[in-house]
Design a protein around this motif. Structure first.
Motif, PDB file in Angstrom:
ATOM      1  N   SER B  78       0.489  -1.101  -0.123  1.00 31.41           N
ATOM      2  CA  SER B  78      -0.297  -0.273  -0.161  1.00 31.41           C
ATOM      3  C   SER B  78       0.721   1.375  -0.304  1.00 31.41           C
ATOM      4  CB  SER B  78      -1.082  -0.385   1.504  1.00 31.41           C
ATOM      5  OG  SER B  78      -0.668  -0.272   2.381  1.00 31.41           O
ATOM      6  N   LYS B  79       1.836   1.810  -0.587  1.00 30.61           N
ATOM      7  CA  LYS B  79       2.344   2.521  -1.039  1.00 30.61           C
ATOM      8  C   LYS B  79       2.258   3.095  -2.057  1.00 30.61           C
ATOM      9  CE  LYS B  79       6.082   1.758   1.788  1.00 30.61           C
ATOM     10  NZ  LYS B  79       7.514   1.471   2.059  1.00 30.61           N
ATOM     11  N   ALA B  80       1.659   2.570  -3.216  1.00 31.06           N
ATOM     12  CA  ALA B  80       1.020   3.540  -4.195  1.00 31.06           C
ATOM     13  C   ALA B  80      -0.520   3.074  -4.306  1.00 31.06           C
ATOM     14  CB  ALA B  80       1.733   2.699  -5.255  1.00 31.06           C
ATOM     15  N   THR B  81      -1.590   3.910  -3.800  1.00 28.27           N
ATOM     16  CA  THR B  81      -2.473   3.580  -4.129  1.00 28.27           C
ATOM     17  C   THR B  81      -3.303   4.706  -4.494  1.00 28.27           C
ATOM     18  OG1 THR B  81      -2.982   4.966  -2.196  1.00 28.27           O
ATOM     19  CG2 THR B  81      -2.362   2.953  -2.031  1.00 28.27           C
ATOM     20  N   ALA B  82      -4.728   4.001  -5.803  1.00 33.31           N
ATOM     21  CA  ALA B  82      -5.595   5.144  -6.408  1.00 33.31           C
ATOM     22  C   ALA B  82      -6.894   4.914  -6.256  1.00 33.31           C
ATOM     23  CB  ALA B  82      -5.094   5.506  -7.798  1.00 33.31           C
ATOM     24  N   PHE B  83      -7.501   5.544  -6.210  1.00 38.12           N
ATOM     25  CA  PHE B  83      -8.889   5.296  -5.907  1.00 38.12           C
ATOM     26  C   PHE B  83     -10.129   6.660  -6.836  1.00 38.12           C
ATOM     27  CE2 PHE B  83      -6.965   4.521  -2.073  1.00 38.12           C
ATOM     28  CZ  PHE B  83      -7.030   3.029  -2.399  1.00 38.12           C
ATOM     29  N   SER B  84     -11.246   5.634  -7.739  1.00 38.56           N
ATOM     30  CA  SER B  84     -11.811   6.677  -7.957  1.00 38.56           C
ATOM     31  C   SER B  84     -13.761   6.987  -6.893  1.00 38.56           C
ATOM     32  CB  SER B  84     -12.319   6.689  -8.971  1.00 38.56           C
ATOM     33  OG  SER B  84     -13.720   6.000  -8.940  1.00 38.56           O
ATOM     34  N   ILE B  85     -13.587   7.996  -6.578  1.00 35.59           N
ATOM     35  CA  ILE B  85     -14.809   8.218  -5.923  1.00 35.59           C
ATOM     36  C   ILE B  85     -15.625   8.439  -6.195  1.00 35.59           C
ATOM     37  CG2 ILE B  85     -15.235   8.961  -3.766  1.00 35.59           C
ATOM     38  CD1 ILE B  85     -12.429   9.158  -2.973  1.00 35.59           C
ATOM     39  N   CYS B  86     -16.854   7.835  -6.273  1.00 33.55           N
ATOM     40  CA  CYS B  86     -18.580   8.953  -6.989  1.00 33.55           C
ATOM     41  C   CYS B  86     -19.067  10.334  -5.822  1.00 33.55           C
ATOM     42  CB  CYS B  86     -19.506   8.371  -7.195  1.00 33.55           C
ATOM     43  SG  CYS B  86     -21.080   8.982  -7.561  1.00 33.55           S
ATOM     44  N   GLU B  87     -18.992  11.105  -6.186  1.00 36.47           N
ATOM     45  CA  GLU B  87     -19.182  12.375  -5.028  1.00 36.47           C
ATOM     46  C   GLU B  87     -20.802  12.589  -5.318  1.00 36.47           C
ATOM     47  OE1 GLU B  87     -17.165  15.645  -7.158  1.00 36.47           O
ATOM     48  OE2 GLU B  87     -16.554  16.089  -5.631  1.00 36.47           O
ATOM     49  N   SER B  88     -21.842  11.187  -5.469  1.00 35.73           N
ATOM     50  CA  SER B  88     -22.747  11.215  -5.408  1.00 35.73           C
ATOM     51  C   SER B  88     -22.995  10.405  -4.975  1.00 35.73           C
ATOM     52  CB  SER B  88     -23.854  11.453  -7.073  1.00 35.73           C
ATOM     53  OG  SER B  88     -25.399  10.954  -6.820  1.00 35.73           O
ATOM     54  N   VAL B  92     -16.863   3.595  -3.987  1.00 33.14           N
ATOM     55  CA  VAL B  92     -15.046   3.877  -4.227  1.00 33.14           C
ATOM     56  C   VAL B  92     -14.968   2.443  -4.585  1.00 33.14           C
ATOM     57  CG1 VAL B  92     -13.250   3.911  -2.833  1.00 33.14           C
ATOM     58  CG2 VAL B  92     -14.759   5.048  -2.137  1.00 33.14           C
ATOM     59  N   SER B  93     -13.909   3.259  -6.014  1.00 33.09           N
ATOM     60  CA  SER B  93     -13.190   1.899  -5.805  1.00 33.09           C
ATOM     61  C   SER B  93     -11.472   1.668  -6.707  1.00 33.09           C
ATOM     62  CB  SER B  93     -13.124   1.196  -8.177  1.00 33.09           C
ATOM     63  OG  SER B  93     -15.050   1.598  -7.595  1.00 33.09           O
ATOM     64  N   GLU B  94     -10.914   1.144  -6.486  1.00 35.87           N
ATOM     65  CA  GLU B  94      -9.464   1.356  -6.387  1.00 35.87           C
ATOM     66  C   GLU B  94      -9.583   0.780  -8.006  1.00 35.87           C
ATOM     67  OE1 GLU B  94      -7.829  -1.376  -3.180  1.00 35.87           O
ATOM     68  OE2 GLU B  94      -5.434  -0.539  -4.513  1.00 35.87           O
ATOM     69  N   ILE B  95      -8.174   1.760  -7.977  1.00 36.71           N
ATOM     70  CA  ILE B  95      -7.700   1.643  -9.519  1.00 36.71           C
ATOM     71  C   ILE B  95      -6.382   1.013  -9.405  1.00 36.71           C
ATOM     72  CG2 ILE B  95      -6.890   3.640 -11.591  1.00 36.71           C
ATOM     73  CD1 ILE B  95      -8.956   5.439 -10.498  1.00 36.71           C
ATOM     74  N   TYR B 115       9.616  10.704  -4.630  1.00 35.05           N
ATOM     75  CA  TYR B 115       8.555   9.751  -3.254  1.00 35.05           C
ATOM     76  C   TYR B 115       8.436   8.258  -3.328  1.00 35.05           C
ATOM     77  CZ  TYR B 115       8.233  14.650  -3.812  1.00 35.05           C
ATOM     78  OH  TYR B 115       8.343  16.182  -4.035  1.00 35.05           O
ATOM     79  N   SER B 116       8.620   7.899  -1.999  1.00 32.59           N
ATOM     80  CA  SER B 116       8.731   6.634  -1.967  1.00 32.59           C
ATOM     81  C   SER B 116       7.364   6.025  -1.765  1.00 32.59           C
ATOM     82  CB  SER B 116       9.332   6.645  -0.440  1.00 32.59           C
ATOM     83  OG  SER B 116       8.310   6.842   0.623  1.00 32.59           O
ATOM     84  N   LYS B 117       6.456   6.645  -1.794  1.00 33.61           N
ATOM     85  CA  LYS B 117       4.829   6.512  -1.373  1.00 33.61           C
ATOM     86  C   LYS B 117       4.080   7.834  -2.354  1.00 33.61           C
ATOM     87  CE  LYS B 117       2.742   5.344   2.889  1.00 33.61           C
ATOM     88  NZ  LYS B 117       2.286   5.675   4.474  1.00 33.61           N
ATOM     89  N   TYR B 118       2.519   7.226  -2.889  1.00 29.44           N
ATOM     90  CA  TYR B 118       1.259   8.150  -2.459  1.00 29.44           C
ATOM     91  C   TYR B 118       0.148   8.376  -2.845  1.00 29.44           C
ATOM     92  CZ  TYR B 118       0.879   5.729  -7.172  1.00 29.44           C
ATOM     93  OH  TYR B 118       0.414   4.540  -7.770  1.00 29.44           O
ATOM     94  N   ASN B 119      -1.002   8.825  -2.768  1.00 33.28           N
ATOM     95  CA  ASN B 119      -2.047   8.497  -2.577  1.00 33.28           C
ATOM     96  C   ASN B 119      -2.932   9.265  -3.089  1.00 33.28           C
ATOM     97  OD1 ASN B 119      -4.878   6.866  -2.121  1.00 33.28           O
ATOM     98  ND2 ASN B 119      -5.113   9.066  -0.275  1.00 33.28           N
TER      99      ASN B 119
END
Ligand code: ZN
Ligand code: ZN
Ligand code: ZN
Ligand code: ZN
Lengths: 132, 132
Positions: B78-88, B92-95, B115-119
């Motif tokens: 979990s050093k490199a995470t990306a998500f899509s979030i529906c504002e309605s 939430v899904s992990e990309i 960088y060693s990590k991102y979100n």
DNA sequence: TTGCAAATGTTATATTATTACATAGTGTTA
DNA sequence: TAACACTATGTAATAATATAACATTTGCAA
């Protein structure tokens, strides 16, 4: 850093404080600092913060629950934000990299879905901390 | 989704709950749901969550203060995470997009710092909500 | 089987954020 | 000016999120 004529009294007090701070500020630390200026309640702070975020004058660092002034005059709408965060000294900088923002603004997922907004937080060690 | 032999009792209870949930769960909602299993205090939940995040079984959605199971078997750390979030609807899904993760993992800022990590959190409307 | 690290249990408390309701200012227009 | 809508403010109470401190237990390896 530029126009702020249209900020209300509380918004201006709180923006000025954040803008002068070298580090992200937390809501209750802001509250403590503006009590001499007549802002007494959390809600007064949160309302100003909400508005300032909305108009892009400040950004919230989500992983820290803290706020910094926008360091990038072009992101007035704060729909595309990226930050670097030092995990040792907690220094935070806003990243304004055209390639990165273009890449992310145009990113479409497997389903072809595009997004209207993103927030990216990079973590690592800043120069200073790395050399220790 | 795979091995969980080495999870402790509380960790397993809490991971199972999160893993079964179609939506991100908040800490106190988790607490409420596991009280029948003998977990009574917030700290018991937070400790399990911390550990699960650390080993990459779950991720925290920072903008929502909520947790989801890792949907991407490859991001164990979990050093490199990306998500899509529906504002309605708040779906939430992990990309998991190799190009994206490569791009971000290799990203270096103006100063050449890596960088060693991102979100990364993307916001928009999911398919369902868009068609409404 | 001793010893250590990780996990648990429990209480209290700190920190972050919102609800609800009343009032006041600001600008626009009839 | 008066009426209106809209934004902002003030205040109290409370909800939601997270951690500190301390005692005990468990898993596992030397
Ligand atoms: Zn900005
Ligand atoms: Zn640093
Ligand atoms: Zn994952
Ligand atoms: Zn949706």
């Amino acid at each position: 850093m530029e126009k702020q004529q249209n900020l209300s009294k509380n918004q201006k007090i709180i923006f000025d404080l954040i803008d002068k701070s070298p580090e992200p500020l937390k809501a209750y630390s802001i509250l403590f600092n503006v009590q001499k200026k007549g802002i007494n309640a959390p809600l007064q702070v949160y309302r100003a913060l909400d508005k300032l975020v909305e108009i892009g004058k400040i950004h919230k660092i989500e992983s820290r629950n803290a706020f910094i002034a926008c360091q990038n005059s072009s992101c007035q709408i704060s729909k595309a934000t990226a930050f670097s965060i030092c995990e040792s000294c907690e220094k935070v900088s806003e990243i304004s990299n055209t390639k990165l923002s273009k890449y992310l603004s145009n990113f479409a997922d497997e389903a072809g879905m595009k997004y209207s907004k993103y927030n990216l937080e990079f973590f690592g060690l800043c120069k200073k901390c790395k050399s220790k």
